[in-house]
Design a protein around this motif. Structure first.
Motif, mmCIF file in Angstrom:
data_model
loop_
_atom_site.group_PDB
_atom_site.id
_atom_site.type_symbol
_atom_site.label_atom_id
_atom_site.label_comp_id
_atom_site.label_asym_id
_atom_site.label_seq_id
_atom_site.Cartn_x
_atom_site.Cartn_y
_atom_site.Cartn_z
ATOM 1 N N VAL A 105 -55.559 173.319 -103.141
ATOM 2 C CA VAL A 105 -55.523 172.748 -101.797
ATOM 3 C C VAL A 105 -54.485 171.639 -101.712
ATOM 4 O O VAL A 105 -53.773 171.506 -100.720
ATOM 5 C CB VAL A 105 -56.921 172.229 -101.399
ATOM 6 N N THR A 106 -54.353 170.876 -102.790
ATOM 7 C CA THR A 106 -53.342 169.819 -102.820
ATOM 8 C C THR A 106 -51.950 170.422 -102.658
ATOM 9 O O THR A 106 -51.150 169.963 -101.836
ATOM 10 C CB THR A 106 -53.411 169.053 -104.154
ATOM 11 N N ALA A 107 -51.668 171.486 -103.421
ATOM 12 C CA ALA A 107 -50.350 172.121 -103.349
ATOM 13 C C ALA A 107 -50.102 172.671 -101.953
ATOM 14 O O ALA A 107 -48.976 172.648 -101.453
ATOM 15 C CB ALA A 107 -50.253 173.238 -104.387
ATOM 16 N N MET A 108 -51.157 173.180 -101.309
ATOM 17 C CA MET A 108 -50.983 173.791 -99.989
ATOM 18 C C MET A 108 -50.651 172.770 -98.917
ATOM 19 O O MET A 108 -50.205 173.137 -97.821
ATOM 20 C CB MET A 108 -52.248 174.575 -99.607
ATOM 21 N N GLN A 109 -50.859 171.483 -99.199
ATOM 22 C CA GLN A 109 -50.500 170.459 -98.218
ATOM 23 C C GLN A 109 -48.990 170.375 -98.045
ATOM 24 O O GLN A 109 -48.509 170.042 -96.973
ATOM 25 C CB GLN A 109 -51.019 169.076 -98.653
ATOM 26 N N VAL A 156 -57.105 161.659 -106.234
ATOM 27 C CA VAL A 156 -56.050 160.714 -105.867
ATOM 28 C C VAL A 156 -54.773 161.471 -105.481
ATOM 29 O O VAL A 156 -54.163 161.202 -104.442
ATOM 30 C CB VAL A 156 -55.764 159.745 -107.040
ATOM 31 N N VAL A 157 -54.402 162.460 -106.306
ATOM 32 C CA VAL A 157 -53.187 163.229 -106.005
ATOM 33 C C VAL A 157 -53.336 163.970 -104.676
ATOM 34 O O VAL A 157 -52.408 164.044 -103.878
ATOM 35 C CB VAL A 157 -52.862 164.222 -107.139
ATOM 36 N N PHE A 158 -54.545 164.481 -104.431
ATOM 37 C CA PHE A 158 -54.759 165.178 -103.164
ATOM 38 C C PHE A 158 -54.512 164.247 -101.987
ATOM 39 O O PHE A 158 -53.804 164.601 -101.041
ATOM 40 C CB PHE A 158 -56.187 165.732 -103.070
ATOM 41 N N VAL A 159 -55.070 163.042 -102.048
ATOM 42 C CA VAL A 159 -54.908 162.090 -100.942
ATOM 43 C C VAL A 159 -53.425 161.778 -100.740
ATOM 44 O O VAL A 159 -52.928 161.768 -99.606
ATOM 45 C CB VAL A 159 -55.715 160.802 -101.211
ATOM 46 N N ILE A 160 -52.698 161.581 -101.855
ATOM 47 C CA ILE A 160 -51.265 161.292 -101.747
ATOM 48 C C ILE A 160 -50.530 162.444 -101.048
ATOM 49 O O ILE A 160 -49.796 162.254 -100.084
ATOM 50 C CB ILE A 160 -50.646 161.057 -103.151
ATOM 51 N N PHE A 161 -50.789 163.685 -101.510
ATOM 52 C CA PHE A 161 -50.128 164.854 -100.917
ATOM 53 C C PHE A 161 -50.504 165.014 -99.454
ATOM 54 O O PHE A 161 -49.674 165.369 -98.625
ATOM 55 C CB PHE A 161 -50.497 166.126 -101.697
ATOM 56 N N ILE A 210 -51.342 162.719 -97.307
ATOM 57 C CA ILE A 210 -50.640 161.727 -96.485
ATOM 58 C C ILE A 210 -49.168 162.109 -96.328
ATOM 59 O O ILE A 210 -48.625 162.094 -95.218
ATOM 60 C CB ILE A 210 -50.774 160.318 -97.102
ATOM 61 N N ILE A 211 -48.521 162.513 -97.434
ATOM 62 C CA ILE A 211 -47.122 162.935 -97.336
ATOM 63 C C ILE A 211 -46.991 164.094 -96.344
ATOM 64 O O ILE A 211 -46.081 164.128 -95.519
ATOM 65 C CB ILE A 211 -46.577 163.381 -98.716
ATOM 66 N N GLY A 212 -47.937 165.021 -96.403
ATOM 67 C CA GLY A 212 -47.915 166.176 -95.505
ATOM 68 C C GLY A 212 -47.972 165.755 -94.052
ATOM 69 O O GLY A 212 -47.228 166.257 -93.210
ATOM 70 N N ILE A 213 -48.842 164.783 -93.745
ATOM 71 C CA ILE A 213 -48.964 164.301 -92.366
ATOM 72 C C ILE A 213 -47.681 163.619 -91.938
ATOM 73 O O ILE A 213 -47.136 163.884 -90.863
ATOM 74 C CB ILE A 213 -50.150 163.327 -92.242
ATOM 75 N N VAL A 214 -47.154 162.758 -92.817
ATOM 76 C CA VAL A 214 -45.928 162.023 -92.481
ATOM 77 C C VAL A 214 -44.790 162.980 -92.216
ATOM 78 O O VAL A 214 -44.026 162.843 -91.272
ATOM 79 C CB VAL A 214 -45.571 161.036 -93.617
#
Lengths: 231, 279
Positions: B217-221, B265-270, B272-276
């Motif tokens: 799911v993280t990668a899919m962001q 933690v990595v998921f949250v980072i990804f 946020i980057i995805g939203i930005v």
């Protein structure tokens, strides 16, 4: 002759809905399958694709066509909304049947995919994510995938569902063009007028007495039926 | 700090933990991509609880050494049954997984309590659920088994990559072009079961889902093609497993939950980057 269907009976939930259906599809034919909801149109497609066993009867493939070389455009792709896949990846997956014992696609498969992308005029979308495309664009991608899977026969299950009027016209134009290029088409359609516009043959599914004939025969029959009905 | 790390790495059990941890993280992330896309995210959870139930039965029967011979077959059979598209079933997919999951969890806990296997049942249960230290107690044989099975899964995944994509994307189309999708689903079920049982050692049976779901799911962001998502998912998972293990070794935190927190933690980072990026 590509496809020779002989005395086919099939249905679902152990209930026979179509009996003794016979028809043929030749090279470059354009067959439209029509009928009421629940008449067995989609089930017929499943039987043709060997996704479902018929109760009796035979389907013979000839002229170099085999069971697995049919391009298929499903009615509703069960594709998940968030599936990460680019157009190129999806089109290339049409070469799946050509893999045989190989593990990876070779140069030839990739060329075929690029050519199919060109034929469907989606070169500019090739690296886009499938889910970001419009309905019409998605249908083009799936048609391009069909072209990778077949050179002879494409089966379409209501290609115009959920498309707006303009896109539907475009879609039919594309299908017509493929047909003129020599690919036989079997299409399920709600849209009788559009179907009669292009189709060369009509298959009307009605459980005991299905009709199969050329478009003109069908129109003639319908006219007669109307005259009788008016009496 | 590097010297300290080298000291730690001179202990075989730390090396084993790293080898097993990284390999399991790699496999589970690859499988995770398929499972998340097939909407089977929760199967990992369900199966791990079944494995927990089977393990407690093994403990009660005093088959500690042979426990794998009970856990593995039971989990595999359950996976096969769950993944088979049962159209004739009266209970639908998600409810089935949920019932199986809580049912076997309850049975397992009950067994361990009724037949007091050890003096400290709740600590035992806690260990199996959260895998607190068991990865640091792996034997050489277990590490070998784990390595061979994981490498097998990775090789299988790479060789079958194109078919996996086609079947996951559109099962009907793949079937129409002559792919035996039933065999794929069967193999998938078996592989999932094996991975689940292996990763119980790493993160314990409660946190396995995290190892399967988070990297994919993280990668899919951020990534939009299947290939990139797969590669990113594998990388994320391995990096998180390494970081989690390092922190766990240095700070003495429980291995499983540390790895999962790293994934989170990595998921949250990804995310946020995805939203930005999409703004």
């Amino acid at each position: 002759m590509l496809l020779d269907v002989n005395k086919l009976s099939f249905g679902y939930d152990r209930k026979e809905i179509v009996r003794n259906l016979s028809f043929t599809v030749g090279k470059g034919d354009y067959l439209c399958v029509i009928g009421e909801n629940g008449a067995g149109k989609t089930t017929l497609i499943k039987v043709l694709l060997n996704l479902k066993k018929p109760y009796s009867g035979t389907i013979a493939f000839s002229d170099g066509l085999t069971q697995h070389e049919i391009g298929y455009l499903p009615q509703h792709t069960s594709v998940q909304k968030d599936f990460p896949a680019t157009v190129r990846e999806i089109v290339l997956s049409g070469c799946l049947g050509r893999l045989g014992k190989k593990f990876f696609y070779d140069e030839e498969d990739r060329k075929l995919a690029e050519e199919s992308i060109r034929r469907m005029k989606i070169e500019d979308l090739a690296d886009r994510c499938y889910n970001e495309l419009s309905g019409g664009q998605q249908q083009r991608v799936l048609l391009a995938r069909c072209l990778c899977a077949t050179r002879k026969l494409i089966i379409l299950d209501e290609p115009s569902t959920s498309l707006d009027y303009e896109t539907t016209c475009e879609m039919y134009q594309l299908i017509g063009q493929l047909n003129r290029e020599g690919i036989a088409i079997i299409m399920i359609s709600h849209d009788l007028d559009k179907a009669l516009d292009q189709a060369k043959h009509i298959l009307l599914l009605e459980n005991e007495e299905s009709f199969f004939g050329t478009r003109d025969e069908y129109l003639e029959n319908r006219r007669k039926a109307r005259v009788i009905g008016n009496d | 700090m590097i010297r300290e790390l080298l000291v730690y790495l001179s202990y075989p059990f730390v090396r084993y933990a790293f080898i097993a941890g990284i390999l399991i993280a790699l496999c589970s992330s690859l499988l995770g991509v398929i499972l998340v896309l097939k909407r089977y995210s929760y199967i990992g959870d369900g199966l791990s609880h079944v494995a927990f139930g089977a393990m407690s039965v093994a403990l009660v029967l005093d088959l500690v050494k042979e426990k794998m011979f009970i856990i593995l077959p039971v989990t595999i059979i359950t996976a096969v049954l769950l993944l088979r598209h049962g159209q004739n079933t009266k209970i639908n997919g998600d409810a089935r997984i949920a019932m199986l999951s809580v049912g076997s969890l309850a049975l397992g806990y009950l067994f361990m309590n009724v037949f007091k296997v050890s003096s400290n049942v709740s600590a035992d249960v806690c260990t199996t659920l959260f895998g607190s230290t068991s990865i640091l107690t792996l034997t050489k044989g277990e590490v070998w088994l784990c390595s061979i099975l994981s490498l097998l899964v990775v090789v299988l995944f790479i060789l079958m990559y194109n078919r996996i994509f086609a079947v996951t994307f559109d099962e009907t189309f793949a079937q129409a072009t002559g792919t035996r999708t039933d065999i794929y689903n069967l193999v998938l079920a078996i592989v999932i079961a094996v991975i689940i049982v292996l990763s119980m050692n790493l993160v314990g049976s409660l946190l396995i889902s995290a190892l399967v779901i988070f990297p994919a799911v993280t990668a899919m962001q951020l990534f939009k093609s299947f290939r990139n998502v797969t590669i990113a998912s594998a990388l994320i998972s391995v990096v998180c497993a390494c970081c989690g293990l390092l922190v766990a070794v240095f700070r003495g935190t429980p291995v499983g939950s540390t790895i999962v927190v790293a994934d989170l933690v990595v998921f949250v980072i990804f995310y946020i980057i995805g939203i930005v990026r999409s703004r």
